[in-house]
Design a protein around this motif. Structure first.
Motif, mmCIF file in Angstrom:
data_model
loop_
_atom_site.group_PDB
_atom_site.id
_atom_site.type_symbol
_atom_site.label_atom_id
_atom_site.label_comp_id
_atom_site.label_asym_id
_atom_site.label_seq_id
_atom_site.Cartn_x
_atom_site.Cartn_y
_atom_site.Cartn_z
ATOM 1 N N HIS A 90 0.871 -1.183 0.000
ATOM 2 C CA HIS A 90 0.000 0.000 0.000
ATOM 3 C C HIS A 90 0.907 1.231 0.000
ATOM 4 O O HIS A 90 1.587 1.504 0.992
ATOM 5 N N HIS A 136 1.543 4.986 0.145
ATOM 6 C CA HIS A 136 1.181 6.366 0.462
ATOM 7 C C HIS A 136 2.421 7.230 0.216
ATOM 8 O O HIS A 136 3.390 7.148 0.978
ATOM 9 N N TYR A 166 -13.864 -3.066 2.202
ATOM 10 C CA TYR A 166 -12.602 -2.401 2.519
ATOM 11 C C TYR A 166 -12.809 -1.441 3.690
ATOM 12 O O TYR A 166 -13.882 -0.872 3.872
ATOM 13 N N HIS A 175 -10.062 0.940 6.786
ATOM 14 C CA HIS A 175 -8.750 1.146 7.384
ATOM 15 C C HIS A 175 -8.672 0.421 8.727
ATOM 16 O O HIS A 175 -9.659 0.365 9.470
ATOM 17 N N SER A 176 -7.495 -0.071 9.072
ATOM 18 C CA SER A 176 -7.338 -0.679 10.398
ATOM 19 C C SER A 176 -7.631 0.328 11.501
ATOM 20 O O SER A 176 -8.118 -0.036 12.579
ATOM 21 N N SER A 177 -7.357 1.610 11.235
ATOM 22 C CA SER A 177 -7.664 2.649 12.232
ATOM 23 C C SER A 177 -9.162 2.766 12.477
ATOM 24 O O SER A 177 -9.590 3.339 13.482
#
Length: 295
Positions: free
Chosen positions: A50, A52, A238, A240-242
């Motif tokens: 991933h 960024h 999908y 985010h883990s956050s």
């Protein structure tokens, strides 16, 4: 990242096989990497890349909105960042990733060709019915497909790169017609009248994402039902883990985030299993299945 440990039990009980799109800061953090190694040992997870740009070395000037999108960077910068990302994933997890997702979505031909050169065979960067000033995915395919290396929105006869768009749609059966209406009422000229809010609260038109950070379970069920009616066979959730911690950036998980996402996932899996024969696959497993089934 710590919340991935208890979330693993939720996935294990349901049979879900997640793909973890890992960015550089996570891989470079030993505590986070240890969590991923523990999950990796279960054989239930795929480790994917991933990228960024703003937090993936090396750095070229100060970060800004434009350069936060991979498609806007010189391809030479993308390549060296990608090499560093792959290197740390290999060092931390002893695996060379074959699946990829850009940070903040969007991909073009030059990035797709770069991925192919570096051993990637699966991309998950296409976000249907989404656009910004840098890319446009309104005409993207909704089902997985073998993508052109020159134009990732087009289908290719060559089976070099498998594209798995995330699942996005509407509460209408004809997603493309719904999207045309959604774009019309999204016009800045109409914003004082709040047409999007009116369409949502009257249930006339709702844009739905298969993401528990963005969409409540009831609306995700509606999306799944519409996708089934349209003959779609792949459902790509999908988040985010956050999102597993209480998060002001989450539209539906500001409080009790872990339980909200866990309950939503379990509810949706049961709902889908009541309507279809379900197989859980990681990103690369989906590509393998697609190829072997000659779909």
């Amino acid at each position: 990242m710590q919340q991935l440990r208890p979330f693993h039990q939720v996935c294990y009980d349901l049979g879900v096989r997640p793909t973890l799109f890992v960015d550089y800061p996570v891989a470079n953090n030993e505590q986070a990497a240890q969590v991923i190694r523990e999950l990796q040992q279960t054989g239930q997870y795929e480790i994917a890349a991933h990228l960024h740009p703003w937090c993936n070395p090396p750095y070229f000037g100060r970060p800004n909105e434009r350069d936060s999108h991979v498609v806007n960077l010189p391809i030479e910068q993308v390549e060296i960042k990608l090499k560093n990302l792959v290197k740390i994933l290999e060092e931390q997890f002893q695996v060379r990733p074959v699946s990829f997702r850009t940070g903040r979505w969007g991909i073009d031909g030059k990035v797709m060709q770069l991925l192919k050169q570096h051993g990637f065979s699966v991309d998950c960067s296409i976000y249907p019915f989404w656009e910004n000033q840098f890319f446009d995915c309104h005409d993207a395919h909704l089902a997985p497909y073998w993508a052109s290396l020159q134009n990732p929105l087009k289908v290719s006869a060559e089976k070099d790169m498998f594209e798995i768009p995330v699942s996005v749609g509407y509460n209408w059966r004809d997603f493309h017609r719904a999207n045309r209406w959604h774009r019309r009422i999204s016009s800045p000229r109409l914003s004082p009248l709040k047409p999007l809010a009116l369409a949502w609260f009257t249930h006339w038109l709702r844009k739905l994402y298969l993401s528990p950070e963005l969409t409540a379970a009831e609306d995700m069920r509606s999306l799944i039902d519409q996708m089934l009616e349209n003959g779609m066979r792949v459902f790509h959730m999908y988040f985010h883990s956050s999102g597993l911690v209480d998060n002001p950036n989450s539209l539906v998980c500001n409080e009790n985030a872990f339980h909200t996402i866990s309950r939503a996932l379990a509810e949706l899996v049961r709902h889908l299993q009541s309507k279809a024969d379900v197989r859980f696959l990681t990103a690369s497993e989906t590509a393998t299945y697609w190829r072997e089934a000659n779909l």
